[in-house]
Design an enzyme around this catalytic site. Structure first.
Site, PDB file in Angstrom:
ATOM      1  N   TYR C 298       0.970  -1.226  -0.035  1.00  0.00           N
ATOM      2  CA  TYR C 298      -0.014  -0.039   0.079  1.00  0.00           C
ATOM      3  C   TYR C 298       0.952   1.256   0.069  1.00  0.00           C
ATOM      4  O   TYR C 298       1.705   1.449   0.930  1.00  0.00           O
ATOM      5  CB  TYR C 298      -0.980  -0.073   1.205  1.00  0.00           C
ATOM      6  CG  TYR C 298      -2.234   0.968   1.151  1.00  0.00           C
ATOM      7  CD1 TYR C 298      -3.340   0.342   0.467  1.00  0.00           C
ATOM      8  CD2 TYR C 298      -2.301   2.303   1.426  1.00  0.00           C
ATOM      9  CE1 TYR C 298      -4.329   1.202   0.150  1.00  0.00           C
ATOM     10  CE2 TYR C 298      -3.389   2.900   1.425  1.00  0.00           C
ATOM     11  CZ  TYR C 298      -4.476   2.250   0.940  1.00  0.00           C
ATOM     12  OH  TYR C 298      -5.551   3.140   0.665  1.00  0.00           O
ATOM     13  N   TYR C 348      -5.754   5.437  -7.341  1.00  0.00           N
ATOM     14  CA  TYR C 348      -5.924   5.308  -6.095  1.00  0.00           C
ATOM     15  C   TYR C 348      -7.311   4.738  -5.940  1.00  0.00           C
ATOM     16  O   TYR C 348      -8.422   5.543  -5.936  1.00  0.00           O
ATOM     17  CB  TYR C 348      -5.745   6.735  -5.357  1.00  0.00           C
ATOM     18  CG  TYR C 348      -6.055   6.722  -3.860  1.00  0.00           C
ATOM     19  CD1 TYR C 348      -5.194   6.121  -2.950  1.00  0.00           C
ATOM     20  CD2 TYR C 348      -7.308   7.003  -3.324  1.00  0.00           C
ATOM     21  CE1 TYR C 348      -5.658   5.892  -1.487  1.00  0.00           C
ATOM     22  CE2 TYR C 348      -7.851   7.244  -1.918  1.00  0.00           C
ATOM     23  CZ  TYR C 348      -6.892   6.679  -1.231  1.00  0.00           C
ATOM     24  OH  TYR C 348      -7.205   6.427   0.321  1.00  0.00           O
TER      25      TYR C 348
END
Ligand SMILES: [Zn+2]
Lengths: 310, 141, 395
Positions: C298, C348
């Site tokens: 991440y 994103y």
């Protein structure tokens, strides 16, 4: 001691008599302007019916009896040697502007027609330099004692002025500044923000095991107790980490904005702002001391400034 | 006017809100009535030069308005024992300040009642503070 | 190995295009992504009987199910804590499939995060409820917003500064993560930054957002949707694509956990909740860091990639900067990383696009496919209670 600390306890205005005795025409003028229709201020009979010996002046008018009026405000003279010395010191440091921020009046008796009102003023404290919405400045707190013709105290007033360096005027700066975001206050954290309004930095303390905890919560993770009180922090600590915020910009803040996690000597940490220091000068481990930011009437926050080495 | 007795006031009681239109004349008249001749309270040009957007109300007037607000509610027999205020945003002409108040404490020994007051204008809170008045007793009057 | 390991597999992936202004509703994005994933799995909407998404998602299961014609659902669930939820959705799906509660579960996330509500603008002006008992989640912002600490970048910057102080890491060490992401995105036609790589100098020259974070340390804001279809591993073998078997699926919330601001722990250079996820993933799968052939970590902000490498056992604490500088994250390196371009380079999508990329790596269909990939580790949001997956070709 600094020159400012030296002023604490000094009389800056020696006992001075108000120019006029308490009188009905000036009360009438005041009551008209204020929209005050209370009959005890203008009608002898009504005043007696309300338990007074006769007409009484509005309590809030006490200060007005001692104002030096138009002539003195034009010439700027006659404030008293201490006051002039303090003014000179403040002007030298660039604190050329002034705004009243607090007035705390305690009234010992009501003023009646014919009373003379005298005042003397003593400095209680002068704060270190603070950053405020208006500019950088110092809060000058004085105590004014009002006495009558017999020397009896009729009222005491704690009086606070901000003497400040005005920010460079720009159209943007003149626009009303946004308020800092409100803290989301609930039953578990309200005590901390209420203490902050009184300029007390507190840390929640478990009554069961004595462990300090921040941010606070209703229950102790160590012993399970729901009982707690607070410890007052010494106000000393060090920078544990920090951020220099640039974007996005919230209208309540000046950027770059320094937000830090400060570790208190008591061992707990808190999120705060650093003041009195440039972003490039901040270092992790830097010793800092507590200061207070009165962001607006509803919000006072603990902030920290570098500890001075002396 | 009202004539409130100590006994009939309860903690938590709210005073009726009082909106006060902030006319230029009010700001100047009250400054002069309080013998305050600072230019920022009557001269718009000089007020702007000193970093303000216009003239603004002086603190003596805020004291006076808060005094008036509470005694209007309490009645002529009330004696003001304390007025403690903190100023926030300025009172400029053209705005309206609305005063509100709540009874926050009662002290039986001398019949003192504490009222938290607040004055809001279009910019936010102009004043927050506390007024303490002594009220007459139902029995004594 | 746990009973969960190997029981379920990701059989389908589907996404919308990734843009800055989709011009469509969030529900439409969700439906497009979900239908694409179902088609990729070779199934029909009516085959689906379970759904999992984020609490942060605005598209309730019933709207997606009704609109796409799924019919009956026997399982629906949501995971909190923003991007920390991503791999948790797949864990929920795997648990449901492994226990027979559902047979075909769709995990999805869709939003107009650039043209609509932008997370990057922060929480400063989130409405403060006036009720006396505002909830604990809301009250947590009391410690942040009045001080101007209101955006994810600022929250991460506080950790980053301390990490730099303790381990001697620099802004360039963070920048190298961004450069790898953008290098991989440059080769990915689906990526927003397709054919737009950056250099370390570009990174250093980009403006400050929240020191020590530059603009190029921060992920994008994206409009789009991503969905995944989870079925039993056995059924997956009969479907069109090679299954990405779920060998490990874990969640973690650490001691003294806060939402993005766990600044009160004895040390804040690590990510304990990610360490907790890693331990479970390895225990469930019977695999270790050495068995991982690629990593999708991440990357909402570059600094927190470094402690992830440490928490997951790829290097010792404080050594991630060297691990990165030595080129281990490159396609030819020890641990090819974010081969889709990550959230800095591709999009994103709250971590969900990374899971899809892990599936492609296991299938062997990534645009940046390294050789011989069998097992891929995937992580979800950092700074929050989080989750992780190990996907593999299976037995
Ligand atoms: Zn305890």
């Amino acid at each position: 001691m600094t020159a400012y600390e030296d002023f604490a306890g000094r009389e800056i205005v020696p006992l001075r008599e108000g120019p006029d005795p308490v009188n009905v025409p000036m009360i009438r003028h005041w009551a008209e302007a204020m929209g005050d229709r209370n009959p005890v201020h203008l009608d002898d009979d009504a005043a007696r019916a309300a338990g007074r010996p006769g007409i009484v002046a509005p309590a809030s008018m006490t200060q007005a009896w001692t104002m030096r009026g138009y002539a003195a405000s034009i010439t700027g003279s006659g404030a008293g040697p201490g006051a002039e010395e303090l003014n000179a010191l403040l002007e030298k440091d660039g604190y050329t502007s002034v705004v009243a921020t607090d007035s705390e009046f305690e009234f010992h008796r009501e003023l009646v027609v014919g009373d003379r009102v005298n005042v003397r003023e003593v400095v209680e404290s002068i704060s270190p330099e603070k950053s405020t919405a208006l500019g950088v400045g110092r809060f000058v707190t004085t105590v004014r004692t009002y006495t009558d013709q017999d020397g009896e105290v009729v009222a005491v007033q704690r009086w606070r002025l901000l003497r400040f360096r005005p920010k460079a005027p720009s159209p943007e700066k003149r626009a009303p500044k946004a308020l800092r975001p409100r803290p989301a206050v609930n039953r578990d954290n309200a005590f901390w923000f209420e203490a902050a309004r009184e300029h007390r930095l507190v840390v929640q303390r478990c009554s069961g095991c004595g462990t300090l905890r921040h941010p606070p919560g209703p229950c102790c993770p160590h012993c399970g107790s729901f009982e707690w009180d607070v410890a007052e922090a010494s106000g000393r600590g060090q920078v544990y980490s920090f951020v220099v915020a640039h974007h996005p910009r919230h209208p309540a803040f000046e950027y770059p904005l320094i937000v830090a996690v400060v570790e208190l000597d008591e061992g707990t940490r808190l999120i705060t702002n650093l003041v009195g220091v440039e972003p490039g000068e901040v270092e992790i481990g830097m010793p800092v001391v507590l200061d207070w930011l009165d962001a607006d009437p509803d919000l006072s926050l603990p902030v920290f400034r570098p500890q001075e080495n002396d | 006017m009202n004539r409130r007795t100590y006994e009939e006031v309860a903690v938590g009681e709210e005073l009726p809100a009082l909106p006060i239109p902030l006319t230029r004349t009010l700001i100047v008249a009250t400054a002069i009535a309080s013998r305050d001749y600072q230019d920022v309270h009557h001269d718009p040009g000089l007020a702007v030069e000193r970093g303000s957007k216009d003239i603004f109300m002086n603190i003596l007037t805020t004291n006076g308005l808060v005094d008036r607000y509470v005694t209007e509610w309490a009645g002529p027999a009330a004696v003001v024992k304390a007025i403690r205020i903190r100023l926030g945003v300025p009172n400029h002409p053209g705005d309206t300040m609305t005063l509100t108040g709540t009874v926050t404490a009662k002290h039986d020994e001398d019949r003192r009642v504490e009222i938290a007051v607040r004055g809001e204008n279009g910019l936010g809170a102009h004043v927050t503070g506390t007024v303490v008045v002594r009220l007459p007793s139902k029995v004594a009057t | 190995m746990s009973r969960l390991s190997g029981a379920a597999a990701v059989a389908g992936i589907g996404a919308t295009e990734f843009s800055k202004d989709s011009g469509r509703s969030e529900l439409r994005l969700a439906c497009e992504a979900v239908l694409a994933a179902i088609a990729d799995a070779g199934l029909k909407p009516s085959d689906v009987d379970g759904m999992v998404t984020f609490t942060a998602d605005t598209n309730a299961e019933i709207h997606v199910a009704r609109t796409t014609g799924m019919g009956d659902l026997t399982f629906f669930s949501r995971i909190p804590h923003g991007g920390g939820a991503a791999c948790g959705t797949v864990q929920q799906a795997a648990l449901a499939v492994a226990t027979g509660v559902a047979d075909v579960v769709v995990c999805y996330r869709a939003f107009n995060e650039r043209s609509g509500v932008r997370y990057g603008l922060g929480q400063a002006d989130r409405p403060v409820e006036t009720a006396a008992d505002i909830g604990a989640d809301g009250a947590a912002y009391a410690w942040l917003n009045p001080f101007g600490l209101s955006t994810p970048a600022q929250w991460v910057a506080m950790f980053a500064r301390r990490y730099m102080h303790e381990y001697g890491a620099t802004s360039e060490d963070f920048g190298r993560v961004a450069v790898v992401d953008r290098k991989h995105a440059a080769n990915n036609p689906a990526a927003w930054f397709y054919q737009r790589p950056i250099t370390l100098e570009d990174h250093q020259a980009s403006r400050w957002i929240a020191e020590p974070l530059h603009l190029l340390d921060c992920c994008q804001e994206t409009d789009g949707g991503q969905a995944l279809v989870v079925v039993s591993a056995e059924r997956a073998r009969d479907l069109p694509h090679p299954p990405a078997v779920i060998l490990g699926a874990a969640q973690g919330s650490g001691d003294d956990q806060h939402m993005m601001t766990s600044y009160y722990r004895p040390r804040i250079t690590g990510i304990p909740e990610m360490g907790l996820v890693g331990l479970q993933l390895y225990a469930q799968s019977g695999l270790g860091p050495a068995d991982m052939d690629a990593a999708i970590l991440y990357d909402h902000f570059t600094p927190l990639v470094l402690p992830q490498l440490e928490e997951l056992g790829f290097c010792a604490p404080g050594e991630a900067k060297d691990f990165v500088a030595e080129g281990n994250l490159e396609l030819g390196g020890r641990l090819p990383f974010n081969t889709h371009g990550g959230q800095l380079g591709e999009a994103y999508l709250h971590g969900m696009n990374g899971i899809a990329e892990a599936v492609r790596l296991v299938r062997g269909t990534s645009v940046n496919q390294p050789e011989g990939v069998r097992n891929v580790i995937v992580t979800a949001g950092t700074g929050v209670p989080t989750s992780g997956l190990v996907l593999g070709a299976g037995r």
